[in-house]
Write a protein that holds these residues in place. Structure first.
Motif: not given
Lengths: 348, 348
Positions: B271-287
């Motif tokens: 559950a922690d990873l299911a929140r964390f992994l999209p957050q990390v990918l979002e940083r890449l996609e924002r860039l």
């Protein structure tokens, strides 16, 4: 100054060269910007590259002095304007006619993260004064002088004690990482022995110890006998699709006669290759017009004398597929075309 | 039947899967063909894929029976229609609740060329019934069930004695080798331990022998202390740009707590990873909006119990550069962006 870092997990080395992001990429420009009048490698644009390291004239001789007009050269070697490796001092080389004992610098105890300056050189071989895109469009003289340039530069660079290896390679087409269309190759000299060479040398040495024969010579014998993966042959060379081809139509070119160092080839052997290599590439281009591909030359490292167990060769990698997560994550390749089928198509 | 062959020179394995050339590629089709009404992974198109291996309903429970309507599933696992590895019999698995001793088939003396059937499995995890392209567009339930599917399939596949490893991976965007846009991952199980894992395990074991500590835990400690390459942290995870990043913005995600096998993670950790992994990918996609990338999960092989020296992790590889002749020929990478600069940009 570029630096080279090692990943502690995979032992792979990565060169960090921040300047290279500034490279021009003519493939990204509009089509009308791509004609010869703006190409830095075309005759008449010699001032758009750094001063040449070597130039070869129409008489086949190397003209080291400044050329007066573009009539004077067929092939020239220039420093890469956006080098991945730098700092090897060209001027200092002339003093080093024999390879001295390399200095040893024992460092602090092994840290988690290893890094060092990316010392080396990065040169470009412009293969023709005309704006042609493929090695198959070169005149025989241009192809011959291109191979002469490879040989001469390897002979020169191997004298430099800070360098352990130089890769001669070629990128053709944007899908193969090329940023300029004009036919050219590159020579990148590194202070370390690249991992792909380490692996080949180690497998070749093990095989030699087991069988008393060069692994490549065994492979040549089997390919000539089986014929199924054979693409073409010449007096001195053989081309075949390797048994475990990574990509569709991957093709290797090897000399029939055992030789570990490309720079020891005779002019007669180079002349045969200057006819044979374009013939092999032409078979690939006939199948896939404007094919994107890479090729590279694997030869023995600078700090070795002629080796019984190694055999120089050229690997041609057509870029028709895209490596995806599976390939990156496993190091395995997925190839939809068997080399036996690829070779049959290329032969016919 | 796909086969797997080994190159005697580099020891690399290549899977030959001729069927895969027939794959549809919606990115090559005209743009108006790409809407959800023709996507085989969208709700209502369940008949366009082979029957599911597993399905997860809105209640978070696994529904193994046939679903009646698309209201019934959030995440489904289906066989890949164009598999690179096949022949592992799903029906036979149920009998094998514990991993038996693998049979040994001594062959003829070592031939120059090695080959064997590419036995394994190749599955697709459809991450949402809605036509979304990115893991960052999933609901928390969908992301959680996607990770549950990874865990459940690894737990299942590790029981099969013909399999040694399974790679969970993801291709996003055509430049990363994706042929369909709808958010999905893949799970490919192989009869051999892939070379990238072999190398990691061997380096990790050597390091453990030298230092008595897990190499990954040492890395985590250093990254948390230095902070320069840190991208983000969560209760259970840490994301950083590795010291020797192969590509610009390469990012690794690791659990803080030592664990060698992903399939041993608890539901709370997932559950922690299911929140964390999209957050990390979002940083890449924002860039880089609509960034093409691959990610893959490295976990310990099926034939191991919990290991002191290995630590599962996810490697995210943005595909902003193209590997060219130098990378293919040397095994070295050239990266124009230092990880310290990449991490700073991703943090801000």
């Amino acid at each position: 100054m570029p630096e080279i870092r090692q990943d502690p997990l995979s032992s792979r080395w990565v060169i960090f060269a921040e300047d290279r992001e500034r490279r021009p990429n003519e493939y990204r420009l509009a089509r009308h910007h791509r004609h010869a009048s703006q190409c830095p490698f075309c005759a008449g644009h010699e001032a758009d590259t750094p001063p040449p390291i070597a130039q070869y004239g129409r008489d086949g001789r190397q003209a080291l002095g400044p050329v007066q007009t573009h009539e004077d050269w067929l092939v020239r070697v220039v420093p890469n304007k956006f080098p991945a490796l730098v700092g090897h001092d060209h001027a200092a080389d002339d003093a080093e006619r024999t390879r001295p004992v390399p200095p040893c610098h024992p460092g602090r105890p092994r840290d988690l993260y290893q890094q060092r300056p990316a010392i080396g050189s990065h040169e470009v071989v412009v293969e023709s004064p005309r704006h042609v895109a493929s090695l198959t469009e070169l005149s025989h003289d241009e192809a011959m002088l291109t191979l002469r340039a490879y040989r001469d530069r390897l002979r020169h660079l191997r004298q430099v004690h800070t360098l352990r290896y130089a890769l001669v390679f070629k990128n053709v087409g944007p899908a193969a990482g090329a940023s300029l269309e004009h036919a050219h190759s590159q020579i990148a000299a590194t202070p370390i022995l690249p991992v792909e060479l380490q692996r080949e040398l180690s497998a070749a040495e093990t095989s030699y110890a087991m069988h008393g024969e060069c692994l490549f010579c065994r492979m040549l014998e089997q390919e000539l006998a089986e014929e199924r993966r054979l693409v073409a042959t010449s007096a001195d060379g053989i081309a075949f699709c390797p048994f475990a081809s990574r990509t569709p139509y991957e093709t290797w070119v090897l000399p029939r006669q055992h030789a570990s160092h490309f720079e020891d080839q005779s002019l007669e052997q180079l002349a045969d290759l200057a006819r044979f290599l374009p013939q092999v590439l032409e078979r690939l281009e006939r199948l896939h017009p404007r094919l994107a591909y890479n090729f590279f030359l694997h030869t023995a490292p600078f700090d070795t004398l002629p080796l019984h167990h190694y055999h120089w060769h050229i690997e041609i990698i057509p870029r028709l597929t895209t490596a995806a997560g599976f390939e990156w994550g496993t190091g395995l390749f997925i190839n939809p075309v068997l080399p036996e089928n690829a070779a049959r198509t290329l032969r016919d």
